[in-house]
Design a protein around this motif. Structure first.
Motif, PDB file in Angstrom:
ATOM      1  N   ASP A  23       0.828  -1.213   0.000  1.00  9.46           N
ATOM      2  CA  ASP A  23       0.000   0.000   0.000  1.00  9.46           C
ATOM      3  C   ASP A  23       0.862   1.263   0.000  1.00  9.46           C
ATOM      4  O   ASP A  23       2.019   1.252   0.404  1.00  9.46           O
ATOM      5  CB  ASP A  23      -0.875   0.038   1.262  1.00  9.46           C
ATOM      6  CG  ASP A  23      -2.023  -0.957   1.205  1.00  9.46           C
ATOM      7  OD1 ASP A  23      -2.036  -1.818   0.315  1.00  9.46           O
ATOM      8  OD2 ASP A  23      -2.908  -0.864   2.080  1.00  9.46           O
ATOM      9  N   ASN A  24       0.213   2.356  -0.381  1.00  9.73           N
ATOM     10  CA  ASN A  24       0.729   3.727  -0.181  1.00  9.73           C
ATOM     11  C   ASN A  24       1.798   4.159  -1.166  1.00  9.73           C
ATOM     12  O   ASN A  24       2.368   5.228  -1.004  1.00  9.73           O
ATOM     13  CB  ASN A  24       1.231   3.956   1.245  1.00  9.73           C
ATOM     14  CG  ASN A  24       0.131   3.853   2.278  1.00  9.73           C
ATOM     15  OD1 ASN A  24      -0.932   3.321   2.000  1.00  9.73           O
ATOM     16  ND2 ASN A  24       0.377   4.364   3.456  1.00  9.73           N
ATOM     17  N   HIS A  76      -6.158   3.169  -3.799  1.00  5.53           N
ATOM     18  CA  HIS A  76      -6.077   3.339  -2.340  1.00  5.53           C
ATOM     19  C   HIS A  76      -6.336   4.802  -1.978  1.00  5.53           C
ATOM     20  O   HIS A  76      -5.592   5.387  -1.187  1.00  5.53           O
ATOM     21  CB  HIS A  76      -4.722   2.855  -1.839  1.00  5.53           C
ATOM     22  CG  HIS A  76      -4.580   2.769  -0.351  1.00  5.53           C
ATOM     23  ND1 HIS A  76      -5.611   2.369   0.494  1.00  5.53           N
ATOM     24  CD2 HIS A  76      -3.523   3.019   0.467  1.00  5.53           C
ATOM     25  CE1 HIS A  76      -5.181   2.394   1.738  1.00  5.53           C
ATOM     26  NE2 HIS A  76      -3.920   2.788   1.758  1.00  5.53           N
ATOM     27  N   HIS A  80      -5.434   9.954   0.760  1.00  4.34           N
ATOM     28  CA  HIS A  80      -5.028   9.118   1.893  1.00  4.34           C
ATOM     29  C   HIS A  80      -4.888   9.995   3.147  1.00  4.34           C
ATOM     30  O   HIS A  80      -3.969   9.858   3.943  1.00  4.34           O
ATOM     31  CB  HIS A  80      -3.688   8.442   1.558  1.00  4.34           C
ATOM     32  CG  HIS A  80      -3.357   7.248   2.390  1.00  4.34           C
ATOM     33  ND1 HIS A  80      -2.549   7.317   3.506  1.00  4.34           N
ATOM     34  CD2 HIS A  80      -3.694   5.951   2.273  1.00  4.34           C
ATOM     35  CE1 HIS A  80      -2.407   6.108   4.026  1.00  4.34           C
ATOM     36  NE2 HIS A  80      -3.099   5.259   3.295  1.00  4.34           N
ATOM     37  N   TYR A 115      -8.765   3.734   3.285  1.00  4.19           N
ATOM     38  CA  TYR A 115      -7.733   4.199   4.215  1.00  4.19           C
ATOM     39  C   TYR A 115      -8.239   3.965   5.633  1.00  4.19           C
ATOM     40  O   TYR A 115      -9.295   4.459   6.014  1.00  4.19           O
ATOM     41  CB  TYR A 115      -7.490   5.685   3.956  1.00  4.19           C
ATOM     42  CG  TYR A 115      -6.641   6.405   4.983  1.00  4.19           C
ATOM     43  CD1 TYR A 115      -5.445   5.862   5.459  1.00  4.19           C
ATOM     44  CD2 TYR A 115      -7.014   7.659   5.444  1.00  4.19           C
ATOM     45  CE1 TYR A 115      -4.663   6.542   6.381  1.00  4.19           C
ATOM     46  CE2 TYR A 115      -6.233   8.359   6.358  1.00  4.19           C
ATOM     47  CZ  TYR A 115      -5.063   7.782   6.828  1.00  4.19           C
ATOM     48  OH  TYR A 115      -4.298   8.465   7.744  1.00  4.19           O
TER      49      TYR A 115
HETATM   50 ZN   LIG Z   1      -2.710   3.213   3.316  1.00  2.88          ZN
END
Ligand SMILES: [Zn+2]
Length: 234
Positions: A23-24, A76, A80, A115
């Motif tokens: 992720d991210n 995602h 965020h 998130y």
């Molecule tokens: Zn995340």
């Protein structure tokens, strides 16, 4: 319940599937190294990318490389920054659509991961509008069940992750392709799991999918913040 033996073998493993997600990202200087490690281990994973990062120079090329090497790319959120369940309807939907627009052609599976804020799971994850949007778009909402907190413990996470994996029939592990330094332990982590006979899969454990291909699954309401969004919408 599976257990790792003294040599790291997964003992008594009836289900030996593990699904990996990152992720991210995408992050220059990190995601490419993760892709190298996955390629060297012949492991395919899913990358849940942040739209704001995808718009940075060079970032789309990393997502394209992931796709070309057999990984799945998912959405995602765009910023965020705030859980969708704490946003007004239009803002929460925009967090999804802005990143979908940037992912054009890269994410036909329509996977969305909300998130959680420090990985928490609860009704803050989705607003009613975001839920309805995901259903209308025939998307799949992907949660998680193994969170070794690699971003907080860049050296200890691999051991935590092995313990978590041992306790789950089908772990869906969340790691992060961010500049924490944690991914230097990814090769050893993959080695340990592969030595134990684990099969890496890109399939997703059904109990981590409150929305699957646009279908609302039982229990979806646990991840939808009806009260906050109703207030935000006035
Ligand atoms: Zn995340």
């Amino acid at each position: 319940m599976n257990e790792f033996g003294p040599a790291g073998q997964l003992v008594n493993a009836e289900q030996r599937r593990v699904t990996l997600s990152f992720d991210n990202g995408p992050e220059r200087g990190v995601t490419g190294n993760v892709l190298d490690i996955l390629r060297d281990h012949a492991v395919r994973a899913t990358f849940f990318v942040i739209g704001r990062k995808l718009a940075a120079p060079g970032a789309r090329a990393l997502a394209e490389r992931a796709r070309a090497e057999g990984h799945i790319v998912g959405n995602h959120t765009f910023t965020h920054a705030t859980p969708l369940g704490e946003l007004a309807a239009a803002e929460s939907v925009a967090e999804i659509t802005a990143t979908d627009a940037l992912l054009d052609g890269l994410a036909p599976e329509r996977l969305f991961r909300p998130y959680g804020v420090q990985g928490r799971i609860g009704p803050h994850l989705l607003s009613p509008a975001a839920r309805d949007h995901l259903i209308a778009r025939q998307a799949t909402c992907v949660l998680w069940n193994a969170l070794p907190r690699d971003w907080l413990e860049p050296d200890a996470w691999a051991s935590t992750a092995l313990t978590q994996c041992a306790g789950l029939d089908w772990p869906l592990v969340v790691l992060h392709d961010i500049p924490s330094g944690a991914m230097r332990h990814l090769p050893a982590f993959l080695d340990r799991l592969q030595a134990s006979g684990v099969e890496f899969t890109q399939e997703l454990p059904p109990d981590c999918l409150p929305i699957c291909g646009g279908q609302a699954m039982p229990g979806l309401d646990r991840y939808v913040s009806e009260r906050v969004s109703a207030r935000a919408d006035g």
